[in-house]
Design an enzyme around this catalytic site. Sequence first.
Site, mmCIF file in Angstrom:
data_model
loop_
_atom_site.group_PDB
_atom_site.id
_atom_site.type_symbol
_atom_site.label_atom_id
_atom_site.label_comp_id
_atom_site.label_asym_id
_atom_site.label_seq_id
_atom_site.Cartn_x
_atom_site.Cartn_y
_atom_site.Cartn_z
ATOM 1 N N LYS A 38 2.352 -12.343 -1.882
ATOM 2 C CA LYS A 38 3.332 -11.331 -1.662
ATOM 3 C C LYS A 38 4.618 -11.928 -0.818
ATOM 4 O O LYS A 38 4.329 -12.557 0.054
ATOM 5 C CB LYS A 38 2.861 -10.106 -1.024
ATOM 6 C CG LYS A 38 3.531 -8.802 -0.840
ATOM 7 C CD LYS A 38 2.750 -7.753 -0.186
ATOM 8 C CE LYS A 38 3.517 -6.427 0.064
ATOM 9 N NZ LYS A 38 2.565 -5.340 0.595
ATOM 10 N N SER A 98 3.171 -1.221 -1.920
ATOM 11 C CA SER A 98 4.252 -2.205 -1.906
ATOM 12 C C SER A 98 4.034 -3.389 -2.566
ATOM 13 O O SER A 98 4.627 -4.464 -2.634
ATOM 14 C CB SER A 98 4.686 -2.330 -0.557
ATOM 15 O OG SER A 98 3.632 -2.641 0.159
ATOM 16 N N SER A 99 2.630 -3.595 -2.729
ATOM 17 C CA SER A 99 2.237 -5.020 -3.401
ATOM 18 C C SER A 99 2.380 -4.923 -4.919
ATOM 19 O O SER A 99 1.453 -5.515 -5.837
ATOM 20 C CB SER A 99 1.047 -5.403 -3.168
ATOM 21 O OG SER A 99 0.730 -5.550 -1.542
ATOM 22 N N ILE A 156 -1.053 -0.824 4.247
ATOM 23 C CA ILE A 156 -1.164 0.261 5.377
ATOM 24 C C ILE A 156 -1.439 1.603 4.916
ATOM 25 O O ILE A 156 -2.281 2.506 5.602
ATOM 26 C CB ILE A 156 -0.030 -0.040 6.243
ATOM 27 C CG1 ILE A 156 -0.026 0.861 7.572
ATOM 28 C CG2 ILE A 156 1.188 0.677 5.416
ATOM 29 C CD1 ILE A 156 1.007 0.595 8.610
ATOM 30 N N GLY A 157 -1.111 1.959 3.888
ATOM 31 C CA GLY A 157 -1.433 3.193 3.379
ATOM 32 C C GLY A 157 -1.502 3.409 1.866
ATOM 33 O O GLY A 157 -1.489 4.388 1.085
ATOM 34 N N GLY A 158 -1.697 2.171 1.388
ATOM 35 C CA GLY A 158 -2.236 2.107 -0.058
ATOM 36 C C GLY A 158 -1.542 1.058 -0.964
ATOM 37 O O GLY A 158 -1.514 1.152 -1.925
ATOM 38 N N SER A 159 -0.737 0.084 0.023
ATOM 39 C CA SER A 159 -0.053 -0.899 -0.741
ATOM 40 C C SER A 159 -0.699 -2.002 -1.436
ATOM 41 O O SER A 159 -0.077 -2.562 -2.251
ATOM 42 C CB SER A 159 0.962 -1.690 0.564
ATOM 43 O OG SER A 159 1.923 -0.646 0.958
#
Length: 221
Positions: A60, A135-136, A156-159
């Site tokens: 990433k 985000s990934s 952090i919240g689903g990335s």
Amino acid sequence: EEILTCCHKRAIKIGGEYGLIADTCFKEALEQARKCDAIRKQTQQKEELGLLFGIPLSVKDSFDLKGLDSTCGYAVKIHNPVLEDGLCIKLLKNQGAIPFIKSNLPTELMLYETICNVWGRALNPWDKERTPGGSSGGEGGLISARCSPIGIGSDIGGSVRVPALYTGIYGFKPTARRITGQGHTYLGEIPVEEPYKILNAIGVLGKSTNDLALFLSLIHI
């Protein structure tokens, strides 16, 4: 060398078409792959080699990889290559892994889709009308399209989990701080009062749970 070349060709063709790529370091990766091939031929006891010896790895964009930018989707961070690998990358290289490409992400890693002014919008390899998540998302797309066998992301919240779901692969978010974040350009916290802080975590995306377990065992310190 053959595995790396195959992955790189697919990444450039498919990853480029679907907006999954941030940057590449193929020249350095190819040099390392050739060294791995030479060492393998000379080594009688193959178990002495690293568990990821000669395996290409996608990374990433937010992870520090020597000689490449870590933009986090910000144009202001372009043309500012990092001077050394982050700790996670060093640990993986010590096991023989060969990072060869960095993947797209959204600005500041804070979207459930992958789009930024630096690398553009990422598309889902299964359907161009859909997102690979975020985000990934670049990582999820590359692995899903078999441009990379395994990759490292953050969550952090689903990335990690959202791109894995959207692209039909496996992803795992460990407990925060179980995996070192040293060398991850963005390693922040959701700004809320103690004891409710939500910490970022380093995770992994791959094609099987066995791959994830092996990968995590090598960077868990």
